[in-house]
Design an enzyme around this catalytic site. Structure first.
Site, short mmCIF file in Angstrom:
data_model
loop_
_atom_site.label_atom_id
_atom_site.label_comp_id
_atom_site.label_asym_id
_atom_site.label_seq_id
_atom_site.Cartn_x
_atom_site.Cartn_y
_atom_site.Cartn_z
N GLY A 240 0.78 -1.10 -0.21
CA GLY A 240 0.09 0.04 -0.08
C GLY A 240 0.86 1.30 -0.02
O GLY A 240 0.18 2.32 -0.54
N GLU A 276 3.67 -6.96 1.62
CA GLU A 276 3.10 -7.26 0.12
C GLU A 276 3.36 -5.80 -0.77
O GLU A 276 2.33 -5.51 -1.26
CB GLU A 276 1.91 -7.68 0.21
CG GLU A 276 1.64 -8.99 1.23
CD GLU A 276 -0.17 -9.24 1.21
OE1 GLU A 276 -0.73 -8.44 0.94
OE2 GLU A 276 -0.38 -10.31 1.92
N PRO A 277 4.44 -5.31 -0.78
CA PRO A 277 4.30 -4.25 -1.68
C PRO A 277 4.45 -4.51 -3.06
O PRO A 277 5.06 -5.71 -3.51
CB PRO A 277 6.00 -3.66 -1.45
CG PRO A 277 6.69 -4.89 -0.89
CD PRO A 277 5.71 -5.87 -0.22
N TYR A 319 -9.44 6.25 -12.37
CA TYR A 319 -9.16 6.75 -11.16
C TYR A 319 -8.77 8.14 -11.14
O TYR A 319 -8.44 8.65 -10.06
CB TYR A 319 -7.95 6.10 -10.28
CG TYR A 319 -7.76 4.52 -10.36
CD1 TYR A 319 -8.89 3.62 -9.88
CD2 TYR A 319 -6.74 4.03 -10.77
CE1 TYR A 319 -8.82 2.20 -9.71
CE2 TYR A 319 -6.60 2.53 -10.89
CZ TYR A 319 -7.63 1.70 -10.37
OH TYR A 319 -7.52 0.59 -10.43
N CYS A 344 -12.17 5.24 -29.00
CA CYS A 344 -13.31 5.80 -29.18
C CYS A 344 -14.22 6.19 -27.93
O CYS A 344 -15.11 5.58 -27.82
CB CYS A 344 -14.25 5.16 -30.32
SG CYS A 344 -13.17 5.39 -31.86
N GLU A 345 -13.66 6.81 -27.02
CA GLU A 345 -14.32 7.10 -25.82
C GLU A 345 -14.00 8.37 -25.35
O GLU A 345 -12.69 8.78 -25.37
CB GLU A 345 -13.85 6.01 -24.80
CG GLU A 345 -14.16 4.76 -25.10
CD GLU A 345 -15.17 3.99 -23.87
OE1 GLU A 345 -16.03 4.80 -22.92
OE2 GLU A 345 -15.73 3.15 -24.27
N TYR A 373 0.56 -1.78 -12.19
CA TYR A 373 -0.84 -1.50 -12.77
C TYR A 373 -1.02 -0.69 -14.09
O TYR A 373 -2.12 -0.01 -14.19
CB TYR A 373 -1.80 -0.64 -11.50
CG TYR A 373 -1.41 -1.33 -10.34
CD1 TYR A 373 -2.00 -2.60 -10.02
CD2 TYR A 373 -0.81 -0.71 -9.26
CE1 TYR A 373 -1.77 -3.23 -8.85
CE2 TYR A 373 -0.58 -1.45 -7.92
CZ TYR A 373 -0.90 -2.61 -7.66
OH TYR A 373 -0.76 -3.17 -6.41
N1 LLP Z 1 -1.81 -7.10 -0.83
C1 LLP Z 1 -2.98 -7.00 -1.45
C2 LLP Z 1 -3.92 -7.98 -0.54
C3 LLP Z 1 -3.51 -6.33 -2.24
O1 LLP Z 1 -4.74 -6.33 -2.67
C4 LLP Z 1 -2.69 -5.23 -2.90
C5 LLP Z 1 -3.19 -4.37 -4.04
C6 LLP Z 1 -1.30 -5.42 -2.86
C7 LLP Z 1 -0.87 -6.21 -1.60
C8 LLP Z 1 -0.57 -4.29 -3.04
O2 LLP Z 1 -0.67 -2.93 -3.11
P1 LLP Z 1 0.38 -1.83 -3.45
O3 LLP Z 1 1.65 -2.16 -2.59
O4 LLP Z 1 0.82 -2.15 -4.72
O5 LLP Z 1 -0.49 -0.49 -3.19
N2 LLP Z 1 -5.16 -0.90 -9.71
C9 LLP Z 1 -5.00 0.07 -8.81
C10 LLP Z 1 -4.35 -0.63 -7.53
C11 LLP Z 1 -5.08 -1.83 -6.91
C12 LLP Z 1 -4.36 -2.39 -5.77
C13 LLP Z 1 -4.98 -3.68 -5.66
N3 LLP Z 1 -4.28 -4.39 -4.44
C14 LLP Z 1 -4.05 1.30 -9.14
O6 LLP Z 1 -3.85 1.26 -10.55
O7 LLP Z 1 -3.94 2.10 -8.43
#
Ligand code: LLP
Length: 423
Positions: A240, A276-277, A319, A344-345, A373
């Site tokens: 996160g 979980e980065p 987003y 085309c959007e 992402y």
């Molecule tokens: N762990 C779990 C359970 C998750 O659901 C996620 C992301 C992560 C770890 C990794 O999170 P991060 O460190 O990357 O923030 N598509 C969206 C982001 C969706 C994230 C989903 N889960 C975007 O483009 O901003």
């Protein structure tokens, strides 16, 4: 140090000029810097070093390319997976089974079987019915499944609503006040071994306070479970931590501050910590290289029409996300323009009334922070081929996912015989 930098007036990724890649592979194309990812992984691991030997399980969903996973596995990272496909990718990239965490709210029995037979660190369970299904699968394959419950701490992550996961109304995790009962009930399910707890409150977090609140709640729950006689070995603090998209905005908390906060909060927990980065590792390690097709005048400002589109990078349309733009070889001067793709959007817009390097048709541009992402969420809308991916490592580079031709996509599909007869 950014791994995308100007040298002799031309943007390079590490030691490779971006026009070299554009000429050889065509545009749009994702370009990743292996050393940018490695240095992010190293910085995070260094910031977490006071925590002993935590498991850093890279969230594969951010960028699942097998070359990316292989580079990160070589840095000692594990994998956080959310599907059978991601589990297979992690294994194919050489991630050891005991470094794989299986997350996700809708794991199927087939996915559970795959990971149980192949081995893993733990399943992060998000509901009691999921535990019941896993118990049956574990018995059917004759294995014991290591499990953690992901708690929903009911914390507002302060991020975009579509990427916040820790509020009570979100589908994720077990409500914190039901966790103790779930752990008690788990003991009557054969084939499961409770390892610990997990929490993940959302993505692109730009403040530590919500994470701190969630971790504190997790700590309280660990203490409560222990007082009820449960043995708790692991605490998964999720991912996160945000990265900087807009250079003029306040930078997100540093990994050092994050590490210090976690060290302070988890003192005396006596567990193995798991992280979980995703975005933090790869977000700023990639760009989307695109060519200006043409410039069209508009009522407010000109439209810069580039050959990348929302199907390649969905984040701005989905987003309202900010991505920084630059000319690959700036000509000097600036312009204010709407940067749009060919789809085309009306939502196929990367930036509105944006001040950017002056560009003209045929110029190469880069869209920054496209390592996470981006390719991972791409699709083929408007029958546009998926953009290829290139990995740069020092002076070397390679196509790590080629562009498929229209013929290859067409060959995937079939016309049923009765329609052919009607011809
Ligand atoms: N762990 C779990 C359970 C998750 O659901 C996620 C992301 C992560 C770890 C990794 O999170 P991060 O460190 O990357 O923030 N598509 C969206 C982001 C969706 C994230 C989903 N889960 C975007 O483009 O901003």
């Amino acid at each position: 140090m950014s791994h995308f930098h100007l040298r002799d007036g031309v943007t390079h990724c590490e030691d490779v000029p971006l026009p070299t890649i554009a000429q050889a592979v065509g545009t749009p194309v994702f370009v990743y810097s292996a050393n940018a990812m490695r240095s992010q992984a190293k910085a995070l691991r260094a910031a977490l070093a006071p925590l002993g030997d935590p498991l850093v399980a890279y969230a594969v969903k951010a960028n699942p390319n097998i070359a990316v996973l292989t580079a990160l596995a070589a840095e000692g990272l594990g994998a956080d997976v959310v599907s059978g496909g991601e589990y297979r990718r992690a294994r194919a990239a050489g991630v050891a089974p005991d470094k794989i965490v299986f997350s996700g709210v809708g794991k199927t029995a087939a996915e559970m079987r795959l990971a149980l037979e192949g081995g893993l660190c733990q399943f992060n369970l998000e509901s009691f019915p999921e535990a019941e299904m896993l118990s049956q699968v574990a018995q059917s394959v004759g294995r014991t499944a290591p499990v953690a419950f992901r708690i929903n701490p009911d914390v507002d992550a302060g991020s975009h609503a579509k990427i916040s996961t820790g509020a009570a109304h979100n589908k994720f995790g077990i409500p914190i006040d039901e966790t103790a009962a779930a752990c008690r009930a788990l003991q009557s399910l054969p084939g499961l071994e409770l390892m610990g707890l997990a929490v993940h409150i959302g993505s692109q977090l730009t403040r530590l306070a919500p994470l701190e609140a969630a971790i504190a709640k997790l700590g309280g729950m660990i203490a409560q479970l222990r007082s009820e006689g449960h043995r708790i070995h692991t605490a998964d603090l999720g991912g996160g931590l945000g990265v900087q998209y807009d250079p003029s905005s306040q930078p997100p908390p540093s990994v050092e501050d994050y590490g210090a906060m976690v060290t302070r909060l988890t003192r005396g927990w006596n567990v193995r910590l798991i992280f979980e980065p995703g975005r933090l590792i790869v977000g700023n390690s990639g760009v989307l290289l695109t060519e200006v097709i043409r410039i069209k005048s508009g009522p407010r400002s000109p439209f810069v029409i580039v050959d990348a589109a929302m199907n390649d990078l969905l984040r701005p349309s989905l987003y309202d996300a900010w991505h920084e733009f630059g000319a690959v070889a700036p000509r000097g001067g600036e312009m204010v323009a709407d940067v749009v793709g060919p789809v085309c959007e009306s939502g196929d817009v990367f930036a509105l009334a944006r001040r950017l390097d002056r560009v003209q048709a045929g110029d190469l541009m880069l869209i920054h922070t496209a390592g996470a992402y981006a390719a991972a969420m791409a699709g083929t809308y408007n029958s546009r081929a998926l953009a290829p991916e290139v990995l740069v490592d020092g002076g070397e580079w390679a196509v790590v996912r080629p562009r498929r031709g229209d013929e290859a996509y067409l060959a995937d599909e079939d016309v049923p015989p009765w329609l052919k007869r009607a011809e």
